[in-house]
Design a protein around this motif. Structure first.
Motif, PDB file in Angstrom:
ATOM      1  N   PRO A   1       0.751  -1.129   0.022  1.00 36.49           N
ATOM      2  CA  PRO A   1       0.104  -0.071  -0.110  1.00 36.49           C
ATOM      3  C   PRO A   1       0.941   1.076   0.044  1.00 36.49           C
ATOM      4  CG  PRO A   1       0.228  -0.995   2.180  1.00 36.49           C
ATOM      5  CD  PRO A   1       0.630  -2.072   1.333  1.00 36.49           C
ATOM      6  N   SER A   2       1.447   1.578  -0.989  1.00 38.91           N
ATOM      7  CA  SER A   2       2.192   2.811  -1.402  1.00 38.91           C
ATOM      8  C   SER A   2       1.361   4.066  -1.372  1.00 38.91           C
ATOM      9  CB  SER A   2       2.966   2.697  -2.679  1.00 38.91           C
ATOM     10  OG  SER A   2       2.301   2.612  -3.717  1.00 38.91           O
ATOM     11  N   GLY A   3       0.300   4.025  -1.789  1.00 41.43           N
ATOM     12  CA  GLY A   3      -0.954   5.183  -1.847  1.00 41.43           C
ATOM     13  C   GLY A   3      -1.199   5.275  -2.998  1.00 41.43           C
ATOM     14  N   ARG A   4      -0.730   4.932  -4.142  1.00 33.67           N
ATOM     15  CA  ARG A   4      -0.807   5.233  -5.433  1.00 33.67           C
ATOM     16  C   ARG A   4      -1.016   3.860  -6.220  1.00 33.67           C
ATOM     17  NH1 ARG A   4      -3.982   9.579  -6.109  1.00 33.67           N
ATOM     18  NH2 ARG A   4      -3.465   9.513  -8.440  1.00 33.67           N
ATOM     19  N   ILE A   5      -1.865   3.402  -7.055  1.00 32.36           N
ATOM     20  CA  ILE A   5      -1.704   2.585  -7.959  1.00 32.36           C
ATOM     21  C   ILE A   5      -0.883   2.910  -9.291  1.00 32.36           C
ATOM     22  CG2 ILE A   5      -3.686   1.290  -7.229  1.00 32.36           C
ATOM     23  CD1 ILE A   5      -5.072   2.132  -9.957  1.00 32.36           C
ATOM     24  N   HIS A   6      -0.355   2.217  -9.834  1.00 30.85           N
ATOM     25  CA  HIS A   6       0.396   2.675 -11.263  1.00 30.85           C
ATOM     26  C   HIS A   6       0.152   1.738 -12.432  1.00 30.85           C
ATOM     27  CE1 HIS A   6       3.214  -0.596 -10.251  1.00 30.85           C
ATOM     28  NE2 HIS A   6       3.303  -0.256  -9.217  1.00 30.85           N
ATOM     29  N   MET A   7       0.608   2.049 -13.357  1.00 25.87           N
ATOM     30  CA  MET A   7      -0.021   1.321 -14.504  1.00 25.87           C
ATOM     31  C   MET A   7       0.700  -0.003 -14.661  1.00 25.87           C
ATOM     32  SD  MET A   7      -1.538   3.771 -15.945  1.00 25.87           S
ATOM     33  CE  MET A   7      -2.015   2.605 -17.443  1.00 25.87           C
ATOM     34  N   GLY A   8       1.634  -0.425 -13.777  1.00 23.42           N
ATOM     35  CA  GLY A   8       2.101  -1.650 -13.678  1.00 23.42           C
ATOM     36  C   GLY A   8       1.025  -2.623 -13.048  1.00 23.42           C
ATOM     37  N   HIS A   9       0.282  -1.826 -11.948  1.00 27.33           N
ATOM     38  CA  HIS A   9      -0.982  -2.407 -11.307  1.00 27.33           C
ATOM     39  C   HIS A   9      -1.848  -2.691 -12.487  1.00 27.33           C
ATOM     40  CE1 HIS A   9       0.698  -0.425  -7.361  1.00 27.33           C
ATOM     41  NE2 HIS A   9       0.627  -1.714  -7.117  1.00 27.33           N
ATOM     42  N   VAL A  10      -1.884  -1.795 -12.987  1.00 30.00           N
ATOM     43  CA  VAL A  10      -3.222  -1.918 -14.208  1.00 30.00           C
ATOM     44  C   VAL A  10      -3.052  -3.064 -15.142  1.00 30.00           C
ATOM     45  CG1 VAL A  10      -4.205  -0.769 -16.048  1.00 30.00           C
ATOM     46  CG2 VAL A  10      -3.707   0.554 -14.270  1.00 30.00           C
ATOM     47  N   ARG A  11      -1.924  -3.098 -15.626  1.00 28.45           N
ATOM     48  CA  ARG A  11      -1.606  -4.196 -16.405  1.00 28.45           C
ATOM     49  C   ARG A  11      -1.744  -5.917 -15.673  1.00 28.45           C
ATOM     50  NH1 ARG A  11       3.672  -5.984 -19.868  1.00 28.45           N
ATOM     51  NH2 ARG A  11       2.839  -6.714 -21.717  1.00 28.45           N
ATOM     52  N   ASN A  12      -1.042  -5.879 -14.606  1.00 28.42           N
ATOM     53  CA  ASN A  12      -1.149  -7.011 -13.776  1.00 28.42           C
ATOM     54  C   ASN A  12      -2.553  -7.471 -13.545  1.00 28.42           C
ATOM     55  OD1 ASN A  12       0.003  -9.141 -12.489  1.00 28.42           O
ATOM     56  ND2 ASN A  12       0.149  -8.023 -10.561  1.00 28.42           N
ATOM     57  N   TYR A  13      -3.305  -6.502 -12.822  1.00 30.35           N
ATOM     58  CA  TYR A  13      -4.668  -6.980 -12.558  1.00 30.35           C
ATOM     59  C   TYR A  13      -5.611  -7.156 -13.532  1.00 30.35           C
ATOM     60  CZ  TYR A  13      -2.555  -5.949  -7.909  1.00 30.35           C
ATOM     61  OH  TYR A  13      -1.504  -6.029  -6.857  1.00 30.35           O
TER      62      TYR A  13
END
Length: 859
Positions: A43-55
């Motif tokens: 929980p760093s506070g912001r999702i990023h495009m890596g999260h978007v791709r992975n999930y």
């Protein structure tokens, strides 16, 4: 809705899915289960495009499996303990808990607009008391089963963060977060007995058919099985108790090239010598400030200290070798002592060269004559180290002069040494036991108590969870638990006398080593619920980055075995992940200028623009250096905010683009132009759907061709999704969309094809798919509709399109039955208007029909 507006439809359909409970997972005996899981985020506070791709990858699989009749478990949680929260607390004066849960709330608010098919009812964070309380119960069960123990060990110590670091957390000799020079210290630590399972963890890799070969190779290398010889050198004039020094070597065939003995700075002999020799003490202290990873040891300058002591060679007692304390030898591998053969080992060669020690070759390549070996070796610029598989000729030693491979020579040397009573052939593993103690607050407390009378006492299960105290401060370095008397001081669970809690907390890798099992019953009063674990386990598809190939995945495999032994997972789950996919990174160009002092200044993508073919800053017009395709990093400001993309284009655009541009195992570069092009395409799909609704064209001879292409699309898109070829599926969807847009088929055929297009798009762009489905009168939600099935008969081509060339140039085409006779094809070709015009009433000079390929007319 006259035009495609993602903002209008996405929230609407997310609400509809929630109200219908589409993604709520419940055990059912009526359907086959499918468990898809992406590695959960910090929980760093912001999702990023890596999260978007992975999930999104996991979401495509989850939605597809749901539509093919599976009972799908697709959960989400947060890997929430660790140093960043403590660092943030120290910086802001706040509390790690507040920082962590605030970040979780923020990230959930960013994740939900993406429309991922997650069962949010199962969400937990590893810092939840309910979670780490069950982790403590699991620890006690493992302790009782003999899977946990305590011992003194040399560890990497970060003097700033004041905590133990794993080897992998030491980068260039510095702590991965503090940047401080790491020291080696001896501390009493808790360990998991993962090394007891080295052989099993290695051999079981062969059963993981649906894991990437690269990951299995990395784990095999990390476990590091080797066959060698363990023996002892006798010492000369060494201190009492050190008459012999044990050595383990994987190359006993090089014993006759021995030049020196090297011992670790942490070897018992080195520790004995440093008590009376200040120079040795200083040298050892300097060595202990080095990192302990293999990479660090390889890169570091090789240093040694001549102790003045010697050992006798086991085959010639008149041959004495000097004993050096060396900075490249670790105590926790082998015996902490080696013999150096500089002719055939690069590190030994560098060491011997530096200290003027003998270098004698033991073997040479097969094409070198034995009597020319010394001269040959002298011509080499580096140590001569043939590969083990290479045929070599032994010129010194006991392996014979005949040609043989390195492996053959090792086996021969072990046999000879055993026959001579010099040591024993043994198999060893590189894998060390897992030290789990960390000297920090924000982690799972280790549930044991230290009592003067009883020793180390496990906490009683009825006293769990051992909760972290909230009233802690970080105004001074070190672990706040050490200076918290009301938490630290307690009663012994065994005798009731005053005692002290263990103030070390668990390595955060523990938290992530069993979370997949907890998702099967996240509210259970025990670590797992046997019925739920039996039903949901194993994870059918696990998705995450290649950077987790070793530690996380290896630790999880060990924990699954431990949980089976302690009764928390079934036998079938000793390997917890049936299939593994490692996705590539998301990259973006870096935009860089320099300040007045020549230091780099990094700019966000929105700060630059292209003018006259140059990339410049919008506010000053200064030209910008562009570094293409770099991993997205906050430190380089080359990040793209997913919420900004959602606000501009919608979640479906981000989802489609993340999967369309390259195979999922490769890196993908995010570009603004790519996102805009995706949005335009989705807008086009929406226009095709609205046109289809109003299309009153009667059925005609084009219907069959369109429906044939529709069934091809079903077949190809399905194959792409099932094989993780999402980009291939999207390429087929692009093609089918073009076919549909150009088709002259009747309205009914177009509407049927458009509904199928929506279904095929639904795992990737679920919101737009739902809107089109509703527009075309689809029953219920598309998320709950059955996946379309391709009609195999429609996949067989019964017609073929033949291009017509006139004098070598293509002028038209005809579509004919696939088995039409050549004479009939000629008639149709001659009747084509382009051919009629070209012939102008004359007969062709030549008429050539290549069946199934082409018609050539020469006029």
């Amino acid at each position: 809705m006259s035009r495609y507006s993602a903002n209008e439809i996405e929230a609407k359909w997310q609400k509809a899915w929630d109200e219908a409970g589409v993604f709520t997972a419940e055990r059912s005996d009526d359907k086959p289960k499918y468990y898809v899981l992406e590695m959960f985020p910090y929980p760093s506070g912001r999702i990023h495009m890596g999260h978007v791709r992975n999930y999104t990858m996991g979401d495509v699989i989850a939605r597809y499996k749901l539509s093919t009749g599976h009972n799908v478990l697709h959960p989400m949680g947060f890997d929430a303990f660790g140093m960043p929260a403590e660092n943030a607390a120290m910086k802001s004066g706040g509390h790690p808990k507040d920082w962590t849960y605030g970040n979780i709330d923020e990230m959930v608010s960013q994740m939900k607009p993406m429309g991922w098919s997650l069962d949010w009812n199962r969400m937990f964070a590893t810092c939840d008391v309910e979670y780490y309380g069950q982790q403590q119960a699991l620890f006690l069960d493992m302790l009782e089963a003999g899977l946990v123990y305590r011992k003194n060990a040399v560890v990497n110590w970060d003097p700033v963060d004041m905590t133990v670091l794993a080897n992998e957390q030491v980068e260039n000799g510095r702590g991965w977060r503090s940047g401080a020079l790491v020291e080696r210290r001896e501390l009493t630590q808790w360990f998991f007995k993962i090394s007891d399972y080295s052989d099993e963890l290695l051999s079981a890799l062969d059963t993981l058919d649906n894991w990437p070969a690269k990951v299995k190779t990395m784990q095999a290398n990390w476990i590091g099985k080797s066959r060698g010889l363990q023996f002892a050198f006798s010492t000369v004039d060494a201190p009492d108790g050190f008459d012999r020094i044990e050595v383990y070597t994987t190359r006993p065939d090089t014993l006759m090239g021995a030049s020196f003995m090297g011992i670790s700075p942490d070897h018992p002999l080195a520790k004995q010598l440093e008590q009376t020799n200040p120079e040795i003490a200083a040298f050892c202290a300097d060595c202990r400030r080095m990192g302990t990873t293999e990479e660090e040891l390889e890169k570091a300058e090789k240093k040694g200290y001549d102790t003045g002591l010697t050992v006798r060679h086991p085959f010639d007692t008149s041959w004495e070798l000097p004993i050096y304390i060396a900075n490249f030898i670790l105590m926790d591998y082998g015996t902490g002592a080696i013999f150096g053969c500089p002719a055939h080992d690069q590190r030994d060669f560098e060491f011997a060269t530096k200290y003027g020690l003998p270098i004698a070759p033991v073997f040479v390549s097969a094409d070198v004559e034995a009597d020319g070996a010394d001269e040959y070796f002298k011509q080499k610029e580096e140590a001569f180290v043939p590969m083990k598989s290479e045929k070599v000729r032994y010129i010194r030693g006991f392996c014979g002069a005949e040609l043989q491979t390195g492996e053959e020579a090792v086996d021969a040397a072990v046999t000879f040494c055993e026959e001579q009573g010099v040591g024993q052939g043994v198999t060893k593993f590189r894998l060390r036991d897992w030290g789990l103690s960390r000297q920090r607050y924000w982690g799972c407390p280790i549930p044991v108590v230290h009592c003067e009378a009883c020793g180390v006492v496990p906490e009683k299960k009825e006293n769990l969870p051992v909760k972290l105290p909230d009233d802690v401060t970080f105004d001074v370095p070190g672990n706040p638990l050490d200076r918290h008397p009301t938490w630290r001081n307690c009663d012994c669970p065994s005798c009731g006398a005053p005692a002290r809690r263990e103030t070390d907390t668990m390595d955060t890798f523990v938290d992530s080593s069993w979370y997949f099992a907890r998702f099967t019953a996240p509210r259970a009063g025990t670590p797992t619920d046997a019925t739920e674990a039996e039903y949901w386990m194993n994870v059918d598809q696990y998705i995450g980055g290649i950077e987790h190939a070793i530690l996380h995945l290896l630790y999880s495999r060990f924990f699954a075995r431990a949980m089976n032994i302690t009764g928390h997972l079934p036998e079938k789950s000793k390997e917890p992940f049936n299939a593994l996919f490692t996705q590539g990174m998301v990259t973006h160009a870096i935009y860089k200028t320099e300040d007045a002092d020549g230091r780099p200044v990094y700019h966000y993508p929105e700060e630059v623009e292209t003018k006259d073919g140059k990339v410049v800053l919008k506010d000053t017009g200064a030209e910008v250096e562009v570094v293409p395709s770099a991993k997205m990093s906050k430190s380089k400001n080359n990040v793209v905010d997913p919420l900004a993309i959602i606000d501009t284009y919608g979640a479906d655009t981000a989802r489609w683009f993340m999967l369309s541009d390259s195979p999922p195992e490769r890196d993908v570069e995010w570009t603004a132009s790519g996102a805009e092009a995706t949005y335009k395409h989705l807008s086009r799909v929406w226009r095709i759907a609205t046109d289809a609704v109003a299309d009153e064209t009667a059925a005609n001879d084009q219907d069959k061709a369109l429906l044939r292409e529709m069934h091809k699309a079903i077949h190809d898109v399905t194959a792409g999704v099932e094989s993780f070829g999402f980009n291939a599926s999207i390429a087929k969807l692009y093609g089918f969309t073009n076919t549909l847009a150009k088709s002259k088929a009747g309205g009914d055929a177009k509407r049927e094809a458009t509904k199928i297009l929506a279904q095929l798009m639904s795992p990737i762009t679920p919101h737009l798919a739902e809107e089109i489905w509703a527009l075309l009168g689809g029953a219920g939600l598309i998320a709950q509709a059955d996946w379309p099935q391709a009609d195999e008969s429609m996949l067989v081509e019964d017609e073929v399109t033949l291009p017509i060339q006139i004098n070598g140039k293509r002028r038209g085409e005809i579509t004919v039955p696939k088995d039409l006779a050549k004479e009939e094809v000629e008639k149709l070709a001659l009747a084509h208007e382009a051919v009629v015009r070209a012939l102008d009433g004359n007969a062709p000079k030549k008429l050539i029909v290549v069946p199934g390929r082409i018609v050539n007319v020469v006029v």
